[in-house]
Design a protein around this motif. Structure first.
Motif, PDB file in Angstrom:
ATOM      1  N   PRO A 116       0.794  -1.235   0.000  1.00 54.31           N
ATOM      2  CA  PRO A 116       0.000   0.000   0.000  1.00 54.31           C
ATOM      3  C   PRO A 116       0.825   1.283   0.000  1.00 54.31           C
ATOM      4  CG  PRO A 116      -0.948  -1.596   1.524  1.00 54.31           C
ATOM      5  CD  PRO A 116       0.364  -2.170   1.058  1.00 54.31           C
ATOM      6  N   SER A 117       2.103   1.206   0.396  1.00 58.02           N
ATOM      7  CA  SER A 117       2.935   2.413   0.367  1.00 58.02           C
ATOM      8  C   SER A 117       3.110   2.948  -1.047  1.00 58.02           C
ATOM      9  CB  SER A 117       4.310   2.130   0.986  1.00 58.02           C
ATOM     10  OG  SER A 117       5.036   1.179   0.205  1.00 58.02           O
ATOM     11  N   HIS A 118       2.858   2.109  -2.052  1.00 55.50           N
ATOM     12  CA  HIS A 118       2.963   2.538  -3.452  1.00 55.50           C
ATOM     13  C   HIS A 118       1.699   3.229  -3.944  1.00 55.50           C
ATOM     14  CE1 HIS A 118       6.779   0.791  -4.980  1.00 55.50           C
ATOM     15  NE2 HIS A 118       6.639  -0.020  -3.942  1.00 55.50           N
ATOM     16  N   HIS A 119       0.634   3.131  -3.174  1.00 50.04           N
ATOM     17  CA  HIS A 119      -0.640   3.717  -3.607  1.00 50.04           C
ATOM     18  C   HIS A 119      -0.727   5.131  -3.046  1.00 50.04           C
ATOM     19  CE1 HIS A 119      -1.992  -0.757  -3.455  1.00 50.04           C
ATOM     20  NE2 HIS A 119      -1.204  -0.510  -4.481  1.00 50.04           N
ATOM     21  N   VAL A 120      -0.129   6.066  -3.773  1.00 51.28           N
ATOM     22  CA  VAL A 120       0.110   7.399  -3.235  1.00 51.28           C
ATOM     23  C   VAL A 120      -0.919   8.427  -3.693  1.00 51.28           C
ATOM     24  CG1 VAL A 120       2.571   7.041  -2.872  1.00 51.28           C
ATOM     25  CG2 VAL A 120       1.768   7.787  -5.110  1.00 51.28           C
ATOM     26  N   GLY A 121      -2.010   7.978  -4.266  1.00 45.10           N
ATOM     27  CA  GLY A 121      -3.053   8.900  -4.688  1.00 45.10           C
ATOM     28  C   GLY A 121      -4.336   8.147  -4.949  1.00 45.10           C
ATOM     29  N   PRO A 122      -5.441   8.847  -5.090  1.00 48.29           N
ATOM     30  CA  PRO A 122      -6.725   8.171  -5.319  1.00 48.29           C
ATOM     31  C   PRO A 122      -6.756   7.351  -6.598  1.00 48.29           C
ATOM     32  CG  PRO A 122      -6.906  10.565  -5.637  1.00 48.29           C
ATOM     33  CD  PRO A 122      -5.590  10.304  -5.007  1.00 48.29           C
ATOM     34  N   GLU A 123      -6.048   7.795  -7.645  1.00 44.98           N
ATOM     35  CA  GLU A 123      -6.032   7.045  -8.896  1.00 44.98           C
ATOM     36  C   GLU A 123      -5.401   5.671  -8.691  1.00 44.98           C
ATOM     37  OE1 GLU A 123      -3.783   9.607 -11.350  1.00 44.98           O
ATOM     38  OE2 GLU A 123      -5.439  10.951 -11.823  1.00 44.98           O
ATOM     39  N   GLN A 124      -4.293   5.629  -7.971  1.00 45.21           N
ATOM     40  CA  GLN A 124      -3.622   4.347  -7.752  1.00 45.21           C
ATOM     41  C   GLN A 124      -4.417   3.450  -6.814  1.00 45.21           C
ATOM     42  OE1 GLN A 124       0.481   5.293  -6.669  1.00 45.21           O
ATOM     43  NE2 GLN A 124       1.066   4.804  -8.767  1.00 45.21           N
ATOM     44  N   ARG A 125      -5.061   4.038  -5.812  1.00 50.65           N
ATOM     45  CA  ARG A 125      -5.879   3.210  -4.929  1.00 50.65           C
ATOM     46  C   ARG A 125      -7.048   2.580  -5.688  1.00 50.65           C
ATOM     47  NH1 ARG A 125      -4.119   7.211  -1.197  1.00 50.65           N
ATOM     48  NH2 ARG A 125      -5.831   8.626  -1.698  1.00 50.65           N
TER      49      ARG A 125
END
Length: 413
Positions: free
Chosen positions: A46-55
């Motif tokens: 989850p540390s790579h999901h740094v914005g709403p688009e990636q989440r």
């Protein structure tokens, strides 16, 4: 022309903060009317999901390894594959034949075979008509085997440079031979693909750049002198240790120089310790992973982006900096010179060379006029040759037609 049927995009980890170019490519293809589903071998931290688009992308992505580890789902995938025994046998034989030498290599390829069966079953359930892979190492093996097991044609994007260090280990020639087409991110990557493949397959090799959205990195106002930025993975290949030594040397004549580092990785602790040992604790700031919006904001507030890598393909971060009209300092490796024109959009220095890097930093930090001219030239170059939407259109053309006619799934065996 109509868009192709549903396609699957596969890579080892998706979405990932260090590979936002894949996310941009997927978004651009969807914008062109293509139904793109995403699959990832492993679930990204989850540390790579740094914005709403990636989440949002992470939530919608199918994960192969955890599905393969579920006994009933794995059994169901095997039973589905065995309905076509010849395909199953060909895929298993291919996994055995292309495995790296030794017992460990055989075991790994059998694991990839299991993941390929899971992917083949998923593609059947979702009506996928084409499979495309990024980063053609282990996930490329999975894609090749899934294509053989399912009859769904596949292609891949060839990045490098690391796969070029061990092409036989990763069966690169076999992957090229079996792919419908190969999207090479640079002329350098295409030349390496030609080196490791039969000339009969060279017509499959097409240059399709990774790209950026120039509008996201709108031309920024002039930034203050002496502010440097690095964006990338904190690993040995990026040469950050050389950058820290060069910064310490350049600060002997320009003591106001500072460096911000966006990114993370296994070398972070050692690099933080090195910065302290060099007396740079107050001049260097480590920010960890940041989203695309934060990177764009950082570029607006910096004077020069520095990328001192030992090996590269065509770094997307250089495109981002140039799109923001920021000059770059980079090493003359891989396909970097296909993007950065020395003394026009930035400065190119030898890899691993501290003194030339320090001199380049000092030269640009103190010359706002030169930085502005290089920034304008760089932005124009990115708009002309590295726009994500334009490159996605090239990829869409290959998806529709391939190098030798329309792509269609193989009839059932």
């Amino acid at each position: 022309m109509s868009a192709p049927g549903p396609v699957m995009w596969l890579t080892g980890e998706y979405p990932r903060a260090t590979d936002t170019f894949i996310q941009r490519e997927v978004a651009a293809l969807r914008g062109l009317g293509v139904t793109v589903e995403t699959a990832s071998v492993r679930r990204t931290d989850p540390s790579h999901h740094v914005g709403p688009e990636q989440r949002a992308e992470a939530a919608a992505t199918f994960h192969l390894l955890e599905t393969a580890l579920h006994p009933w789902r794995m059994t169901r995938a095997k039973l589905s594959a065995l309905r076509h025994p010849r395909r199953f046998a060909r895929a298993l034989a291919l996994a055995w034949r292309t495995a790296p030498k030794g017992l460990k290599g055989r075991i790994y390829n059998l694991v990839y075979f299991g993941e390929a069966l899971v992917l083949a079953n998923r593609m059947k359930a979702r009506g996928i008509t084409h499979l495309h892979n990024h980063i053609a190492k282990s996930s490329g093996t999975v894609a090749m085997l899934a294509s053989e097991a399912s009859g769904v044609p596949h292609s891949f994007t060839l990045h490098g440079p690391d796969i070029f260090f061990a092409p036989e280990h990763w069966a690169l020639g076999e992957k090229i031979a079996r792919a419908r087409f190969v999207a090479c991110i640079s002329d350098f990557a295409r030349a390496q693909a030609m080196l490791f493949s039969d000339p009969a397959h060279w017509p499959k090799l097409h240059v399709v750049h990774c790209g950026v959205d120039p509008a996201r990195y709108a031309e920024a106002p002039a930034a203050p002198d002496d502010r440097l930025l690095f964006v990338g993975r904190l690993s040995a290949v990026k040469g950050v240790a050389v950058l820290l030594h060069a910064l310490a040397q350049a600060r002997e004549t320009r003591p106001a120089l500072t460096l911000d580092l966006i990114g993370d990785g296994e070398a972070r602790g050692a690099l933080e310790a090195l910065a302290r040992d060099l007396g740079l604790a107050e001049a260097v700031r480590f920010h960890g992973y940041q989203g695309q919006a934060e990177v764009a904001r950082a570029l607006r507030n910096t004077g020069v982006l520095v990328l001192p890598s030992f090996a590269e393909g065509v770094p997307v971060v250089l495109m981002e900096a140039m799109a923001a009209a920021r000059p770059v300092i980079a090493t003359r490796v891989g396909g970097v010179s296909e993007l950065v024109e020395d003394h026009r959009s930035g400065l190119l220095v030898p890899p691993g060379a501290q003194a030339p890097l320090a001199s380049a930093i000092a030269a640009l930090a103190g010359d706002a006029t030169q930085r502005a001219a290089m920034g304008a030239h760089g932005r124009a170059a990115v708009i002309a040759g590295f726009d994500a939407e334009r490159e996605a259109a090239r990829l869409l053309s290959l998806l529709r037609h391939g190098p030798g006619g329309p792509i269609r799934p193989e009839p059932a065996a």
